[in-house]
Design a protein around this motif. Structure first.
Motif, PDB file in Angstrom:
ATOM      1  N   CYS A  21       2.315   8.633  -9.098  1.00 53.99           N
ATOM      2  CA  CYS A  21       2.255   7.342  -8.417  1.00 53.99           C
ATOM      3  C   CYS A  21       1.860   6.263  -9.419  1.00 53.99           C
ATOM      4  N   THR A  22       2.569   5.187  -9.413  1.00 54.16           N
ATOM      5  CA  THR A  22       2.185   4.094 -10.281  1.00 54.16           C
ATOM      6  C   THR A  22       2.353   2.786  -9.527  1.00 54.16           C
ATOM      7  N   HIS A  23       1.589   1.827  -9.897  1.00 48.11           N
ATOM      8  CA  HIS A  23       1.894   0.481  -9.441  1.00 48.11           C
ATOM      9  C   HIS A  23       1.598  -0.504 -10.557  1.00 48.11           C
ATOM     10  N   GLY A  24       2.265  -1.583 -10.510  1.00 51.30           N
ATOM     11  CA  GLY A  24       2.049  -2.584 -11.523  1.00 51.30           C
ATOM     12  C   GLY A  24       2.179  -3.955 -10.892  1.00 51.30           C
ATOM     13  N   GLN A  47      -1.818  -1.563  -3.821  1.00 58.71           N
ATOM     14  CA  GLN A  47      -2.841  -0.554  -3.544  1.00 58.71           C
ATOM     15  C   GLN A  47      -2.279   0.859  -3.505  1.00 58.71           C
ATOM     16  N   LEU A  48      -3.050   1.772  -4.082  1.00 59.49           N
ATOM     17  CA  LEU A  48      -2.673   3.183  -4.030  1.00 59.49           C
ATOM     18  C   LEU A  48      -3.790   3.934  -3.312  1.00 59.49           C
ATOM     19  N   GLU A  49      -3.397   4.761  -2.360  1.00 58.89           N
ATOM     20  CA  GLU A  49      -4.393   5.589  -1.683  1.00 58.89           C
ATOM     21  C   GLU A  49      -3.855   7.005  -1.712  1.00 58.89           C
ATOM     22  N   ILE A  50      -4.464   7.848  -2.520  1.00 61.53           N
ATOM     23  CA  ILE A  50      -3.829   9.124  -2.805  1.00 61.53           C
ATOM     24  C   ILE A  50      -4.754  10.288  -2.512  1.00 61.53           C
ATOM     25  N   PHE A  51      -4.266  11.188  -1.667  1.00 61.24           N
ATOM     26  CA  PHE A  51      -5.067  12.342  -1.281  1.00 61.24           C
ATOM     27  C   PHE A  51      -4.424  13.660  -1.696  1.00 61.24           C
ATOM     28  N   ALA A  52      -3.390  13.616  -2.498  1.00 61.36           N
ATOM     29  CA  ALA A  52      -2.762  14.848  -2.960  1.00 61.36           C
ATOM     30  C   ALA A  52      -2.770  14.821  -4.476  1.00 61.36           C
ATOM     31  N   ASP A  53      -2.787  15.988  -5.121  1.00 58.41           N
ATOM     32  CA  ASP A  53      -2.951  15.947  -6.581  1.00 58.41           C
ATOM     33  C   ASP A  53      -1.651  16.009  -7.360  1.00 58.41           C
ATOM     34  N   ASP A  54      -0.648  16.691  -6.819  1.00 57.45           N
ATOM     35  CA  ASP A  54       0.550  16.869  -7.633  1.00 57.45           C
ATOM     36  C   ASP A  54       1.538  15.743  -7.357  1.00 57.45           C
ATOM     37  N   VAL A  55       1.162  14.558  -7.768  1.00 51.60           N
ATOM     38  CA  VAL A  55       1.979  13.393  -7.434  1.00 51.60           C
ATOM     39  C   VAL A  55       2.178  12.530  -8.674  1.00 51.60           C
ATOM     40  N   ARG A  88       0.827  -1.197   0.000  1.00 50.41           N
ATOM     41  CA  ARG A  88       0.000   0.000   0.000  1.00 50.41           C
ATOM     42  C   ARG A  88       0.863   1.249   0.000  1.00 50.41           C
ATOM     43  N   GLN A  97       2.607  16.746  -1.517  1.00 47.60           N
ATOM     44  CA  GLN A  97       2.734  17.035  -2.954  1.00 47.60           C
ATOM     45  C   GLN A  97       4.111  16.603  -3.451  1.00 47.60           C
TER      46      GLN A  97
END
Lengths: 482, 445
Positions: free
Chosen positions: B377-380, B367-375, B335, B343
């Motif tokens: 983030c990737t997962h594979g 899992q990605l849990e993101i609360f900021a916009d200027d990011v 996670r 940010q």
């Protein structure tokens, strides 16, 4: 404040365009839920005995169930006894042509831009309009009937084709499946029924518009689509609801059955229910169970959804790939603004050999919106050479929103290949700068970029819907979007 | 329905018997912590599969076994341990060596810079009580985690590592945990505390071993505190007995511009649960989590990682690879949690699993849990098998099927192994993979 920020705010502050209440005299049951209510619904609809028994069984099971809490959404508890479980517009006589439909009702559709007449004339779309709970008019039915296609309201199917209903109802989503499916099974009022016989390719897009109108009525419709061997059908569903202060519950069940070899079902949804005001008051709770079973060899089920409305969306259109070489697809655009919350995704259950599935999910969050992708890809032991590809992208507009991705991958076969990819980002300043250089305003640039972001999904929509979806997103992103 | 709490009583009784001994170490405050952790454990009980975090990791078998705290000191000839450590270049006197959770003697601290400290936790609790207690139990929360609660209740022996400001420890620091069961199934709750002050640098290798085929439970918790600009390279090698249970939680707290990297290797135990929680608590932190696990037979290896991006301008990279053979069962749950103001976060997570047998099962949840916009983030995640073309290529060159499979499996794992910067450890891992973990090609072992 930069232009981009202000346009985003404008977008976040947009008003709901479809908020109007149609004053139609309705035949409504008093609020509350118990066995008598279910008996009353069943009686009103003059249902056969097996269906009443089925409803009661579902209800008894429901009373033992607990509301699911695992979804990434937050809302005050729903009082299931404060809801009226039946609301049918009066007068309720049999209708043969559009002229017999209540003019006020037709005007409502016109306001929505989905005039039945227009649809009928221009697009060749057969619309089965569900106004609150009872299906008011069905177009093109005769033409379809010639080909052996049955496309009618669920209540009508219960009367005319009880065998088919009894055979397939609950065979994909059992009445005990989950809390809301059980509730729906107990109290569902109406919905659409569609049967495509062997070897028939449905010549037009079948379509239903759902609209929740009367205050405090939960809408519990039920859709059942059956496609026999070598048949094809494309089905469209559009949803709107007037502006209401209280949260309204919507718990629908959709079952698709690609019963024969090579059967194909394409199911597209554009959901634009009232999302609540910008303080997060009101709006629809959209708790829906949608599932399809690919039973025949080389059968295919494709779900496409554009979710821009509802205060809370909780739905996972799924595919059970039983037949060898069957295909499941899921394409989704989910937009959350203001205080909207969406927890949506899909389940792909691979059982047959050489089954394939594709998942493309695009989430856009703005304002205080929270957007969650939650999906399961399950490869069972016998699903040799199963293949899955998932892609989940999130776009964030503003710093108060959230984007979440929760995929569940479960593989029990060593010849299966499963891939999952997810990205989260905002619109790049360089992208906007590039457009600005070429004389494109920030708003248009944002519109362009968002549309490009969603393109993979939009191109899966039938033509008429793609235009509407793009418009919808455009309106939401009016002058703004970024 | 299995009652998971049958086994609870044994641990509570253990505590009663041990309490007098434990209370001699540390302040009253620490003992209060032990007591509240114990009551928390009593409340929580063992988690059932209905809890999301434990969905795929059934603890039924674990709770059925009456584990006993092992006697305070076991008379153990070190030769058996030394033999296992030798290929990694570790001599027992140079490591903090815990035998069944008790440290036999202080290590030979030659080669350590002045002021730096590597010692058994019990000793540190007597010598540097105040300093140790400033950190001990402050990071690894036991509120929701019964095993951490249990470990905290039994805080006693373990390892303590302290690297002062501006100090670089060049030699890797080895912490070795050895378990054996001498007839009765035993349990240990080793606790590790690693404090790296500003601009310090160190390499730490934790090794978990056990006598083959013994039944025991290792319930370890390690807390790592990275000061500003500190750089910690952490390795964990878990090669417990194939009948053992292994539960390990690593809690990392990072300060400004610190760098933490973890390389976790898991081969042993019938059930392993590894958790890594990393909190990037100031700007400019960088966190790397790499992992490799191999499960065959009826092994279950569960990796849970959680990276908390609490502040802006941090980056994290995660790569976990799993190889599953026989009836092996792998669980990966990674996670990335980006807090509202974090940010410019740059986070990347990858999980790859190789399935060698039709009886193997993988549950992967990136899992990605993101609360900021200027990011960014990737997962594979990918799940697949050995490339048929590559196998064919090797076979056309006259390489036998089994050997070709083994080579390709090694190639898959090698990516992670090559990131190990402790030469002897890396070579040992290479050897392990080339010779010991040959795929059985679907046959169960």
């Amino acid at each position: 404040m930069s232009t981009a920020t202000s346009t985003i705010q404008e977008f976040a502050n947009r008003e709901y365009r479809h908020g109007f209440v149609t004053e139609i005299e309705a035949d409504t049951l008093p609020p509350g839920l118990n066995e008598d209510v279910i008996r009353a619904i069943s009686e009103k609809k003059n249902e056969p005995k097996f269906l009443l028994e089925w409803r009661l069984k579902a209800y008894r099971h429901w009373t033992k169930m607990k509301e699911p809490k695992w979804a990434n959404v937050h809302y005050p508890p729903v009082d299931f006894n404060a809801i009226s479980y039946y609301s049918a517009p009066k007068p309720k006589k049999r209708l043969n042509s559009l002229t017999e439909v209540d003019p006020e009702l037709l005007a409502t559709y016109e306001k929505l831009g989905i005039s039945l007449e227009e649809q009928k004339r221009l697009s060749g779309v057969a619309v089965d309009a569900v106004f609150d709970s009872v299906s008011v008019a069905t177009t093109f039915k005769d033409k379809l009937a010639e080909m052996g296609i049955i496309f009618c309201s669920f209540s009508e199917a219960v009367q005319k084709h009880p065998d088919l209903v009894q055979q397939y109802l609950g065979s994909v989503v059992p009445p005990t499946d989950n809390f809301y499916a059980a509730l729906n099974s107990a109290v569902f009022s109406d919905g659409s029924f569609c049967y495509i016989p062997r070897g028939v390719r449905c010549p037009m897009e079948l379509s239903t518009y759902f609209r929740i109108n009367a205050a405090n009525t939960g809408q519990f419709e039920r859709t059942l689509i059956i496609a026999e061997e070598d048949s094809y059908v494309s089905y469209l569903e559009g949803c709107t609801a007037p502006m209401r202060d209280e949260n309204q519950l919507h718990a629908a069940v959709v079952e698709l059955i690609a019963a024969g070899d090579n059967a194909q079902i394409k199911y597209s949804t554009v959901q634009n229910w009232y999302p609540g005001d910008k303080e997060g008051r009101g709006g629809i709770y959209n708790f829906v169970t949608k599932r399809g079973a690919c039973r025949g060899r080389r059968s295919k089920i494709s779900w496409t959804q554009v979710e821009t409305g509802s205060a809370i969306t909780w739905k996972y259109p799924s595919c059970i790939l039983q037949g060898d070489e069957s295909i499941g697809e899921f394409y989704s655009v989910a937009l959350t603004t203001n205080y909207q919350q969406a927890d949506t995704g899909t389940k792909m259950i691979h059982i047959g050999k050489n089954t394939r599935s594709t998942i493309v999910s695009k989430g856009i969050s703005a304002g205080h919106g929270q957007n969650t992708y939650r999906g399961l890809v399950k490869i069972m032991k016998g699903a040799a050479n199963a293949r899955n590809y998932s892609q989940c992208d999130s776009l964030l507009l503003g710093d108060k929103c959230g984007a979440h991705t929760f995929p569940y991958l479960e593989v029990r076969n060593a010849s299966a290949k499963v891939e999952h990819e997810a990205t989260t980002s905002k619109i790049g300043e360089d992208q906007i700068f590039y457009c600005r250089q070429r004389g494109i305003s920030v708003e248009d640039a944002i519109g362009l970029i968002v549309n490009g972001f969603c393109k993979e999904v939009f191109r899966e929509l039938p033509m008429e819907f793609a235009v509407e979806a793009q418009k919808l997103l455009g309106v939401s992103l009016e002058g703004s979007v970024g | 329905m299995i009652d998971l709490n049958e086994g609870k009583a044994a641990f509570l009784n253990d505590f009663e018997r041990q309490e007098a001994f434990l209370s001699r170490f540390g302040s009253k405050g620490l003992h209060d912590l032990r007591r509240s952790a114990l009551s928390r454990f009593e409340e929580l009980g063992f988690p059932s599969p209905s809890e999301e975090e434990w969905r795929f990791t059934p603890l039924g078998p674990l709770t059925k076994i009456p584990f006993q705290l092992s006697p305070n000191g076991i008379s153990q000839r070190e030769s058996e341990v030394a033999e296992r450590l030798q290929p990694m270049g570790i001599a027992p006197p140079d490591a903090v060596l815990l035998l069944n959770g008790r440290c036999a003697r202080p290590l030979n601290s030659a080669g350590l810079p002045e002021n730096a400290c590597v010692q058994p936790l019990l000793l540190a609790l007597s010598e540097k009580q105040e300093f140790v207690e400033r950190h001990l139990g402050r990071y690894a929360s036991f509120e929701t985690h019964p095993f951490t609660a249990l470990n905290t209740a039994f805080i006693g022996d373990g390892a303590f590592v302290y690297i002062p400001k501006n100090t670089t420890v060049t030699k890797p620091i080895f912490l070795v945990y050895w378990s054996q069961s001498s007839g009765e199934p035993t349990v240990t709750h080793p606790r590790t505390l690693i404090v790296a002050e500003e601009s310090s640098q160190a390499t730490i290798v934790e090794v978990f071993l056990g006598r083959p085929n013994d039944v025991y439970l290792t319930n370890a918790v390690a807390e790592v505190v990275c000061g500003p600009n500190a750089s910690i390279d952490y390795y964990k090698i878990q090669d417990e007995s194939k009948e053992a249970f292994h539960v390990h939680t690593l809690q990392v707290q990072q300060s400004r511009d610190s760098t933490f990297s973890s390389h976790a290797f898991a081969f042993g135990s019938v059930l392993a649960r590894n958790e890594i929680n990393s909190v990037l608590d100031d700007e400019g932190c960088s966190c790397t989590l790499n992992g490799l696990y191999f499960a065959s037979g009826h092994q279950l290896i569960d990796n849970h990682t959680r990276i908390e991006h609490a502040r802006p301008h941090c980056s994290s990279h995660e790569l976990y690879k799993g190889i599953l053979d026989g009836h092996g069962h792998g669980v990966f749950n990674g996670r990335i949690h980006v807090h509202p103001n974090a940010q410019k976060t740059d986070a990347k997570q990858t999980n790859m699993t190789l399935l060698l047998s039709d009886d193997a099962v993988i549950h992967s949840q990136p899992q990605l849990e993101i609360f900021a916009d200027d990011v960014k983030c990737t997962h594979g995640a990918t799940i697949g098998q050995l490339d048929a073309d590559a196998l064919f290529y090797l076979r056309t060159r006259g390489i036998g099927k089994e050997e070709a499979r083994s080579l390709l499996t090694y190639a898959f794992a090698n990516d992670i192994i090559q990131r190990v910067r402790v030469d002897l450890v890396r070579r040992q891992l290479e050897a392990l993979f080339l010779h010991r973990h040959q795929p059985t090609g679907g046959r169960t072992t």
